[in-house]
Design a protein around this motif. Structure first.
Motif, PDB file in Angstrom:
ATOM      1  N   ASN A 161       0.853  -1.182   0.000  1.00  0.00           N
ATOM      2  CA  ASN A 161       0.000   0.000   0.000  1.00  0.00           C
ATOM      3  C   ASN A 161       0.899   1.246   0.000  1.00  0.00           C
ATOM      4  OD1 ASN A 161      -2.065   1.805   0.304  1.00  0.00           O
ATOM      5  ND2 ASN A 161      -2.561   1.215   2.418  1.00  0.00           N
ATOM      6  N   THR A 162       1.214   1.708  -1.208  1.00  0.00           N
ATOM      7  CA  THR A 162       2.149   2.828  -1.346  1.00  0.00           C
ATOM      8  C   THR A 162       1.784   3.665  -2.567  1.00  0.00           C
ATOM      9  OG1 THR A 162       4.470   3.391  -1.798  1.00  0.00           O
ATOM     10  CG2 THR A 162       3.697   1.296  -2.660  1.00  0.00           C
ATOM     11  N   ASP A 163       2.278   4.899  -2.620  1.00  0.00           N
ATOM     12  CA  ASP A 163       2.086   5.744  -3.801  1.00  0.00           C
ATOM     13  C   ASP A 163       3.162   5.503  -4.850  1.00  0.00           C
ATOM     14  OD1 ASP A 163      -0.137   6.966  -2.716  1.00  0.00           O
ATOM     15  OD2 ASP A 163       1.036   8.566  -1.764  1.00  0.00           O
ATOM     16  N   ASP A 164       4.148   4.699  -4.504  1.00  0.00           N
ATOM     17  CA  ASP A 164       5.268   4.445  -5.402  1.00  0.00           C
ATOM     18  C   ASP A 164       4.867   3.430  -6.470  1.00  0.00           C
ATOM     19  OD1 ASP A 164       7.595   3.717  -6.669  1.00  0.00           O
ATOM     20  OD2 ASP A 164       8.779   3.543  -4.826  1.00  0.00           O
ATOM     21  N   GLU A 165       4.484   3.949  -7.658  1.00  0.00           N
ATOM     22  CA  GLU A 165       3.973   3.081  -8.722  1.00  0.00           C
ATOM     23  C   GLU A 165       5.020   2.099  -9.222  1.00  0.00           C
ATOM     24  OE1 GLU A 165       1.805   4.500 -11.990  1.00  0.00           O
ATOM     25  OE2 GLU A 165       0.356   5.613 -10.765  1.00  0.00           O
ATOM     26  N   THR A 166       6.270   2.514  -9.176  1.00  0.00           N
ATOM     27  CA  THR A 166       7.346   1.634  -9.635  1.00  0.00           C
ATOM     28  C   THR A 166       7.440   0.407  -8.739  1.00  0.00           C
ATOM     29  OG1 THR A 166       8.527   3.577 -10.410  1.00  0.00           O
ATOM     30  CG2 THR A 166       9.796   1.534 -10.234  1.00  0.00           C
ATOM     31  N   GLN A 167       7.318   0.643  -7.456  1.00  0.00           N
ATOM     32  CA  GLN A 167       7.368  -0.484  -6.518  1.00  0.00           C
ATOM     33  C   GLN A 167       6.191  -1.435  -6.743  1.00  0.00           C
ATOM     34  OE1 GLN A 167       7.685   0.500  -2.335  1.00  0.00           O
ATOM     35  NE2 GLN A 167       7.255  -1.610  -1.749  1.00  0.00           N
ATOM     36  N   ILE A 168       4.992  -0.857  -6.884  1.00  0.00           N
ATOM     37  CA  ILE A 168       3.800  -1.683  -7.122  1.00  0.00           C
ATOM     38  C   ILE A 168       3.972  -2.496  -8.405  1.00  0.00           C
ATOM     39  CG2 ILE A 168       1.330  -1.587  -7.674  1.00  0.00           C
ATOM     40  CD1 ILE A 168       1.209   0.962  -5.899  1.00  0.00           C
ATOM     41  N   ARG A 169       4.433  -1.826  -9.457  1.00  0.00           N
ATOM     42  CA  ARG A 169       4.624  -2.504 -10.746  1.00  0.00           C
ATOM     43  C   ARG A 169       5.639  -3.643 -10.620  1.00  0.00           C
ATOM     44  NH1 ARG A 169       2.945  -1.149 -15.607  1.00  0.00           N
ATOM     45  NH2 ARG A 169       2.442   0.995 -15.032  1.00  0.00           N
ATOM     46  N   ASN A 170       6.718  -3.380  -9.896  1.00  0.00           N
ATOM     47  CA  ASN A 170       7.742  -4.419  -9.710  1.00  0.00           C
ATOM     48  C   ASN A 170       7.177  -5.619  -8.953  1.00  0.00           C
ATOM     49  OD1 ASN A 170       9.719  -3.042 -11.078  1.00  0.00           O
ATOM     50  ND2 ASN A 170      10.598  -2.110  -9.235  1.00  0.00           N
ATOM     51  N   GLU A 171       6.359  -5.351  -7.957  1.00  0.00           N
ATOM     52  CA  GLU A 171       5.776  -6.452  -7.178  1.00  0.00           C
ATOM     53  C   GLU A 171       4.834  -7.290  -8.051  1.00  0.00           C
ATOM     54  OE1 GLU A 171       6.134  -4.141  -2.862  1.00  0.00           O
ATOM     55  OE2 GLU A 171       4.130  -4.519  -3.704  1.00  0.00           O
ATOM     56  N   PHE A 172       4.000  -6.622  -8.836  1.00  0.00           N
ATOM     57  CA  PHE A 172       3.077  -7.350  -9.723  1.00  0.00           C
ATOM     58  C   PHE A 172       3.861  -8.105 -10.805  1.00  0.00           C
ATOM     59  CE2 PHE A 172      -0.666  -4.272  -8.761  1.00  0.00           C
ATOM     60  CZ  PHE A 172      -1.105  -5.084  -7.745  1.00  0.00           C
ATOM     61  N   ALA A 173       4.861  -7.467 -11.365  1.00  0.00           N
ATOM     62  CA  ALA A 173       5.667  -8.121 -12.405  1.00  0.00           C
ATOM     63  C   ALA A 173       6.365  -9.359 -11.828  1.00  0.00           C
ATOM     64  CB  ALA A 173       6.693  -7.145 -12.976  1.00  0.00           C
ATOM     65  N   GLY A 174       6.834  -9.248 -10.595  1.00  0.00           N
ATOM     66  CA  GLY A 174       7.470 -10.390  -9.938  1.00  0.00           C
ATOM     67  C   GLY A 174       6.497 -11.537  -9.738  1.00  0.00           C
ATOM     68  N   LEU A 175       5.265 -11.199  -9.387  1.00  0.00           N
ATOM     69  CA  LEU A 175       4.247 -12.231  -9.191  1.00  0.00           C
ATOM     70  C   LEU A 175       3.888 -12.903 -10.513  1.00  0.00           C
ATOM     71  CD1 LEU A 175       2.396 -13.745  -7.262  1.00  0.00           C
ATOM     72  CD2 LEU A 175       0.704 -11.910  -7.518  1.00  0.00           C
ATOM     73  N   LYS A 176       3.825 -12.112 -11.564  1.00  0.00           N
ATOM     74  CA  LYS A 176       3.533 -12.667 -12.888  1.00  0.00           C
ATOM     75  C   LYS A 176       4.640 -13.648 -13.323  1.00  0.00           C
ATOM     76  CE  LYS A 176       2.198 -12.837 -17.328  1.00  0.00           C
ATOM     77  NZ  LYS A 176       1.109 -13.699 -17.794  1.00  0.00           N
ATOM     78  N   THR A 177       5.876 -13.261 -13.077  1.00  0.00           N
ATOM     79  CA  THR A 177       7.007 -14.133 -13.401  1.00  0.00           C
ATOM     80  C   THR A 177       6.929 -15.437 -12.609  1.00  0.00           C
ATOM     81  OG1 THR A 177       8.366 -12.196 -13.854  1.00  0.00           O
ATOM     82  CG2 THR A 177       9.540 -14.269 -13.480  1.00  0.00           C
ATOM     83  N   LEU A 178       6.604 -15.310 -11.323  1.00  0.00           N
ATOM     84  CA  LEU A 178       6.468 -16.486 -10.470  1.00  0.00           C
ATOM     85  C   LEU A 178       5.337 -17.386 -10.978  1.00  0.00           C
ATOM     86  CD1 LEU A 178       7.449 -17.858  -7.838  1.00  0.00           C
ATOM     87  CD2 LEU A 178       5.767 -16.472  -6.598  1.00  0.00           C
ATOM     88  N   PHE A 179       4.232 -16.766 -11.357  1.00  0.00           N
ATOM     89  CA  PHE A 179       3.088 -17.514 -11.905  1.00  0.00           C
ATOM     90  C   PHE A 179       3.525 -18.343 -13.118  1.00  0.00           C
ATOM     91  CE2 PHE A 179      -0.221 -17.668 -15.164  1.00  0.00           C
ATOM     92  CZ  PHE A 179      -1.230 -18.343 -14.495  1.00  0.00           C
ATOM     93  N   GLU A 180       4.258 -17.731 -14.025  1.00  0.00           N
ATOM     94  CA  GLU A 180       4.703 -18.428 -15.243  1.00  0.00           C
ATOM     95  C   GLU A 180       5.651 -19.575 -14.887  1.00  0.00           C
ATOM     96  OE1 GLU A 180       3.354 -18.111 -18.028  1.00  0.00           O
ATOM     97  OE2 GLU A 180       2.324 -16.192 -17.828  1.00  0.00           O
TER      98      GLU A 180
END
Ligand code: PLP
Length: 203
Positions: free
Chosen positions: A139-158
């Motif tokens: 829960n942050t205003d830092d969009e880069t951090q949020i994007r990195n977390e989601f991108a990491g989850l997507k990579t893990l999913f694959e």
């Protein structure tokens, strides 16, 4: 892309209104609240459980819940399987992954996830079907951090899909994105967004 309208704390009248205008997929984070709303609302609503779930409460929703997004232990999965079998159902679930830089969020870390998947490979839990992963960004205003977390989850999913569920078309859901970050989540490969306050208003 599936929109799960998170209706927690909102009255059944508001859900009924959304249902009447054509939306049938709703999510709750508390067992008692979901059960009460299930009993009062049309039976073809698809109910998603998105909050932390205690094993001893699974039985209250086991007859009807469509998808449990928040499985974070073998013990919980086993109880879900047991209750599903009692009801002659196969319960769809997601494994909740801890991706945030916060102490407060539930979920498996990478090592716990792979340990669980290795166990399940040897001992699958009857009555359950693992359909993908779920995660909540910091829960942050830092969009880069949020994007990195989601991108990491997507990579893990694959990675999980390739290593454990290749050829299993049921393993296809990546539940990520809430009111404040669903756009980023969609750009990063979400298949399911869980949007509450943007649909029903602030809680
Ligand atoms: C409440 C909740 C949401 C929705 O949050 P909003 O910010 O209202 O969109 C999504 N996921 C989980 C797990 C929640 O508890």
């Amino acid at each position: 892309m599936k929109l799960v309208a998170i209706s927690k704390t909102k009255p059944v009248e508001m859900i009924q209104e959304a249902y009447t205008s054509g939306h049938t997929v709703f999510g709750e984070n508390k067992v008692q609240e979901m059960l009460s709303k299930y009993e009062q609302l049309p039976k073809n609503i698809e109910w998603h459980l998105v909050g932390h779930l205690q094993s001893n409460k699974v039985k209250y929703i086991a007859t009807f819940v469509h998808l449990i997004h928040s499985v974070d232990s073998k013990k919980l999965l086993q109880e879900i399987g047991k209750q599903a079998l009692k009801n002659h159902r196969v319960q769809k679930v997601l494994l909740q992954i801890f991706i945030a830089r916060e102490e407060t969020k539930f979920g498996l870390d990478r090592n716990e996830l792979f340990a669980l998947l290795d166990e399940l490979k040897i001992n699958p839990v009857a009555g359950t079907q693992i359909c993908g992963l779920m995660g909540m960004a910091t829960n942050t205003d830092d969009e880069t951090q949020i994007r990195n977390e989601f991108a990491g989850l997507k990579t893990l999913f694959e990675e999980v899909k390739t290593s454990y569920y290749a050829g299993d078309e049921n393993f296809c859901e990546l539940s990520m994105g809430m009111s404040s970050d669903y756009r980023i989540a969609m750009e990063e490969g979400s298949t399911m967004v869980r949007v509450g306050s943007l649909v029903f208003g602030e809680r």
